[in-house]
Design a protein around this motif. Sequence first.
Motif, PDB file in Angstrom:
ATOM      1  N   ILE A 364       0.846  -1.210   0.000  1.00  0.00           N
ATOM      2  CA  ILE A 364       0.000   0.000   0.000  1.00  0.00           C
ATOM      3  C   ILE A 364       0.871   1.245   0.000  1.00  0.00           C
ATOM      4  O   ILE A 364       0.605   2.212  -0.719  1.00  0.00           O
ATOM      5  N   GLY A 365       1.933   1.221   0.790  1.00  0.00           N
ATOM      6  CA  GLY A 365       2.760   2.414   0.942  1.00  0.00           C
ATOM      7  C   GLY A 365       3.568   2.770  -0.289  1.00  0.00           C
ATOM      8  O   GLY A 365       3.798   3.952  -0.556  1.00  0.00           O
ATOM      9  N   PHE A 366       3.976   1.744  -1.075  1.00  0.00           N
ATOM     10  CA  PHE A 366       4.945   2.033  -2.133  1.00  0.00           C
ATOM     11  C   PHE A 366       4.608   1.460  -3.512  1.00  0.00           C
ATOM     12  O   PHE A 366       5.104   1.972  -4.509  1.00  0.00           O
ATOM     13  N   GLU A 367       3.820   0.414  -3.587  1.00  0.00           N
ATOM     14  CA  GLU A 367       3.646  -0.272  -4.865  1.00  0.00           C
ATOM     15  C   GLU A 367       2.299  -0.023  -5.527  1.00  0.00           C
ATOM     16  O   GLU A 367       2.226   0.193  -6.735  1.00  0.00           O
ATOM     17  N   TYR A 368       1.220  -0.084  -4.771  1.00  0.00           N
ATOM     18  CA  TYR A 368      -0.105  -0.006  -5.379  1.00  0.00           C
ATOM     19  C   TYR A 368      -0.371   1.326  -6.065  1.00  0.00           C
ATOM     20  O   TYR A 368      -1.273   1.422  -6.907  1.00  0.00           O
TER      21      TYR A 368
END
Length: 578
Positions: A364-368
Amino acid sequence: MARKRSNQVYIEMQPINFVLLWHMHQPDYRNYETGEFMLPWVYLHAIKDYTDMVSHLEAHPSMKAVVNFVPVLLDQLEDYAAQFATGKIRDPLLRLLATPDLEQVSASDRLRVFDSCFRSNHVTMMQPYPAYKRLYDMHETLRGHGEAELAYLSAQYLADLLVWYHLAWTGESVRRSNETVVRLMTQGGGFSHADRVQLLGLIGDLIQGLIPRYRKLAESGQIELSTTPHYHPLAPLLIDFSSARDSMPNENLPVEPAYPGGRGRVAVHLASAIESHTRRFGIRPSGVWPAEGAVSAPFLEILAEHGCQWSASGEAVLANSLRHSYPNQHLQDRGRYLYRPYRVQGKADSVTCFFRDEKLSDMIGFEYAKWFGRDAAEHLVHSLEDIGRNALPGENPVVSVILDGENAWEYYPYNGYYFLNDLYEILENHASIHVTTYRDYITSLKHIDAAALPVLAAGSWVYGTFSTWIGDRDKNHAWDLLCAAKHSYDLVMQSGRLSSEEMLKAERQLASCESSDWFWWLGDYNPPYVVSSFDQLFRDNLANLYGLLKLPTPKTVLEPISHGGGTPESGGTMRRAS
């Protein structure tokens, strides 16, 4: 459990409990000597992220979550609300937005507008708006011929830039429903003073409504509100610098052997957080998300002494703790140890501990942000389903996803609107994923089957270590400056030289100096302009503390600590767990 149909094997999913914790935090940007807000991030995140996050929850009443508010953030939100109520604005950028004649502003204020109003992720917060992008291109073209050329930019340019910056920082939920925002974005430019005043009024309305909106959701039982020690101190380090060596045995430490009276200071931050939370929300918090997910056994003991029922940290902290607890055993598959509550043996065994799934949290923090919103939401849900399919019968997994509730969305299209909307919609209607809160999870079980953890290895949600806050030369120097100030504080407070009011002001200033954020940003791997801002804020806080103690400010406090020079992911506001 599996059953065979034709040539396929289907594995039935065990029901799982899912806890989603959004951590809301900004450090104290106020200069207590002048009353001015030195940076605008509290109100900007308020009108964009805190507003959008509560709107998504309101739109999905069957979706549950834990929302963690750090008290110093709530202090500042209430401060802004009071400013709008009285009309006495103490934030320079907001004052400029409301200034009738921008032709008459000072050179330093012009520079403030230029320096502030392009601070965002340009891909998601500028490029979608051609009128805003054009203002940026004009600025860059003139600056390319020398800073003096910027004098040709008119008062109307300043007005348009101020409006567009604040429009870009307006939440998607507001953008889709508020007539003022729609009208101004459609207008595109040539904004009048009346336009700017109307936008300022909207900002005030959004901020003033935030705390009541979250309180209403908490009162309905939809969300659990948790807290953090008041000014977001890195509690284990305040208690004992050497705790950093639990995860990094060879870590360099500050010259000072320990922070003076650190355990007592952590207890003060925690007691203040519990009091302010109870006053604001009408209920005592059940649990505490520690600053930076940083835990140690002595810190958990303080939580237990204050009646806290639960706390949480990072997956790497649990893995390190299991290695310390069972040094002769091979660490098994994470699915066998991560998705369950723990209790640390000893004086803190009344506190139930949970550990976040680092992989899902970092997705959630970096990829999505790079995915289509629906695809990302479905991937997260499928990942949760896989955890249920891999669970053993009767395991009753509890999965924790914990991350910042504000910093990721700047990198998502539409401020993460489609991802969050689709995720909440799927989870609301899922038959086997029970979305809950830590308080409800604990309350629903007559007996919590918590695993015993003989040893808790101190660490944080970043790498499972404290390397983000201590060990580096600059960070250690900052700790030494803080320790020296605390020694002076202790001597003066014991001397009887200060009045009761002066002592209260000094204590509040010290608490701000103890925030973990100053140490986070020091270091050559961070962007220079951010390092400069936070370095200056930290040293200003120390200087103000010496002033309140009626002592001269040491020369070392006047000298920059760190200079920066890196370009970290997400601008450095977030870090991956590993």
